[in-house]
Design an enzyme around this catalytic site. Sequence first.
Site, short mmCIF file in Angstrom:
data_model
loop_
_atom_site.label_atom_id
_atom_site.label_comp_id
_atom_site.label_asym_id
_atom_site.label_seq_id
_atom_site.Cartn_x
_atom_site.Cartn_y
_atom_site.Cartn_z
N ASP A 139 -22.62 -5.45 -19.17
CA ASP A 139 -23.04 -4.23 -19.87
C ASP A 139 -22.03 -3.82 -20.95
OD1 ASP A 139 -24.70 -2.13 -20.42
OD2 ASP A 139 -24.12 -0.92 -18.70
N ASN A 148 -22.68 -4.27 -24.50
CA ASN A 148 -22.78 -5.00 -25.78
C ASN A 148 -23.09 -4.03 -26.92
OD1 ASN A 148 -22.49 -7.32 -24.33
ND2 ASN A 148 -24.60 -8.04 -24.58
N TRP A 150 -20.21 -1.63 -27.70
CA TRP A 150 -19.12 -2.36 -28.36
C TRP A 150 -19.42 -2.47 -29.86
CZ3 TRP A 150 -19.13 -6.84 -31.26
CH2 TRP A 150 -17.88 -7.37 -31.57
N HIS A 159 -24.65 -8.42 -28.82
CA HIS A 159 -25.23 -9.47 -27.98
C HIS A 159 -24.71 -10.86 -28.39
CE1 HIS A 159 -27.62 -6.43 -26.20
NE2 HIS A 159 -28.47 -6.28 -27.20
N TRP A 184 -37.56 -4.65 -21.42
CA TRP A 184 -38.70 -4.78 -22.35
C TRP A 184 -38.95 -3.46 -23.07
CZ3 TRP A 184 -40.19 -9.56 -23.32
CH2 TRP A 184 -40.16 -10.52 -22.32
N ARG A 209 -36.84 -1.73 -24.65
CA ARG A 209 -35.96 -1.57 -25.82
C ARG A 209 -36.75 -1.75 -27.12
NH1 ARG A 209 -29.91 -3.31 -24.61
NH2 ARG A 209 -29.84 -2.29 -22.60
N LEU A 234 -19.91 -26.00 -11.04
CA LEU A 234 -20.36 -24.60 -11.02
C LEU A 234 -21.89 -24.50 -11.11
CD1 LEU A 234 -19.48 -21.49 -11.43
CD2 LEU A 234 -19.87 -21.95 -13.86
N GLU A 255 -18.53 -7.04 -2.30
CA GLU A 255 -17.49 -6.14 -2.80
C GLU A 255 -17.79 -5.80 -4.26
OE1 GLU A 255 -15.04 -4.90 -0.96
OE2 GLU A 255 -15.72 -6.03 0.79
C1 FPP Z 1 -26.35 -5.09 -21.83
O1 FPP Z 1 -25.68 -4.44 -22.87
C2 FPP Z 1 -26.68 -6.46 -22.21
C3 FPP Z 1 -27.96 -6.98 -22.28
C4 FPP Z 1 -29.15 -6.22 -21.96
C5 FPP Z 1 -28.19 -8.36 -22.71
C6 FPP Z 1 -27.18 -9.36 -22.25
C7 FPP Z 1 -27.18 -10.50 -23.19
C8 FPP Z 1 -26.09 -11.22 -23.51
C9 FPP Z 1 -24.75 -11.02 -22.91
C10 FPP Z 1 -26.16 -12.27 -24.54
C11 FPP Z 1 -27.11 -13.36 -24.26
C12 FPP Z 1 -26.89 -14.04 -22.96
C13 FPP Z 1 -27.53 -15.16 -22.62
C14 FPP Z 1 -27.29 -15.74 -21.26
C15 FPP Z 1 -28.44 -15.88 -23.53
P1 FPP Z 1 -26.37 -3.18 -23.55
O2 FPP Z 1 -27.10 -3.64 -24.75
O3 FPP Z 1 -27.16 -2.46 -22.52
O4 FPP Z 1 -25.12 -2.34 -23.97
P2 FPP Z 1 -25.01 -0.75 -24.03
O5 FPP Z 1 -25.10 -0.27 -22.60
O6 FPP Z 1 -23.68 -0.53 -24.62
O7 FPP Z 1 -26.13 -0.27 -24.90
#
Ligand code: FPP
Length: 260
Positions: free
Chosen positions: A25, A27, A30, A42, A74, A76, A136, A211
């Site tokens: 969480d 992205n 940031w 992302h 979905w 968003r 892994l 945990e």
């Molecule tokens: C949450 O951050 C992240 C997501 C909903 C998408 C996660 C995707 C990636 C890390 C990149 C692609 C990964 C793969 C495996 C192809 P947010 O957008 O909810 O952040 P916020 O809470 O700050 O708005």
Amino acid sequence: MIHTSSTMCTPTVTEVPRHIAIIMDGNGRWAESRRLPRVSGHVKGLETVKIITKSCTMRNIKFLTLFAFSPENWRRPIDEVSFLMRLFISALEREIAHLYTNNIRLRVVGDLSMFEPRIQDLVQNAEAKTASNTGLILTIAANYGGRWDILQATRKIAQQCVDDNSIQSVNESNFSQYLAMAYAPEPDLFIRTGGEQRVSNFLLWQLAYTEFYFTGVFWPEFNDMELGKAIASYCGRERRFGRTGEQLTRKSQNIDALLC
Ligand code: FPP
């Protein structure tokens, strides 16, 4: 191999977690904090996926499970959803050779029927190509929801009852065989980045005795050092699985005595 529920039998506690599950969480925040479009968060987040996958390999973690897209996502803006889909496609196309040569097995769990056929084909190919890898096991949860998983398991059990014309005896130990991640032990360590402290419909059944570790670090800034902090926190916990601390001390003393 089928792994039973930790609620019914006490699983082995290993020094490093066998299975780490992460909600990636932060992205969007940031990116916004840098006045960048949310989607660039992302893109950077995908870089972190690669970094953390490598870290887990180096640290001998056996299972890494990443929550990439929930059914709620979905909702968003359409542009962001389609960007995430394209990112998923390009990651599947570009990274599969890398995963293969690094002995990593890729698995994708979730209701994939909602994704476009191209994604479904790429997932199938990627899983098939890495199926014999023994390192892994990287699981990407895509359009995955914990409630969806429990429901689809229940449907499978109901169908089995109809097919066998008998009442299947289902209990806490064998229920997990019907879940999407029946191939993995329950997560030892759950990490959520980005400051929120909730499970958000992730692995609801499997997190019963996991945990938890929450950090304010946004996913694009999470790295090997931050992962190390989470693992160090995990290693300092006493996993009692319902027992008392004294019982655990006695058990380890008995083992020490046997080893002497
Ligand atoms: C949450 O951050 C992240 C997501 C909903 C998408 C996660 C995707 C990636 C890390 C990149 C692609 C990964 C793969 C495996 C192809 P947010 O957008 O909810 O952040 P916020 O809470 O700050 O708005």
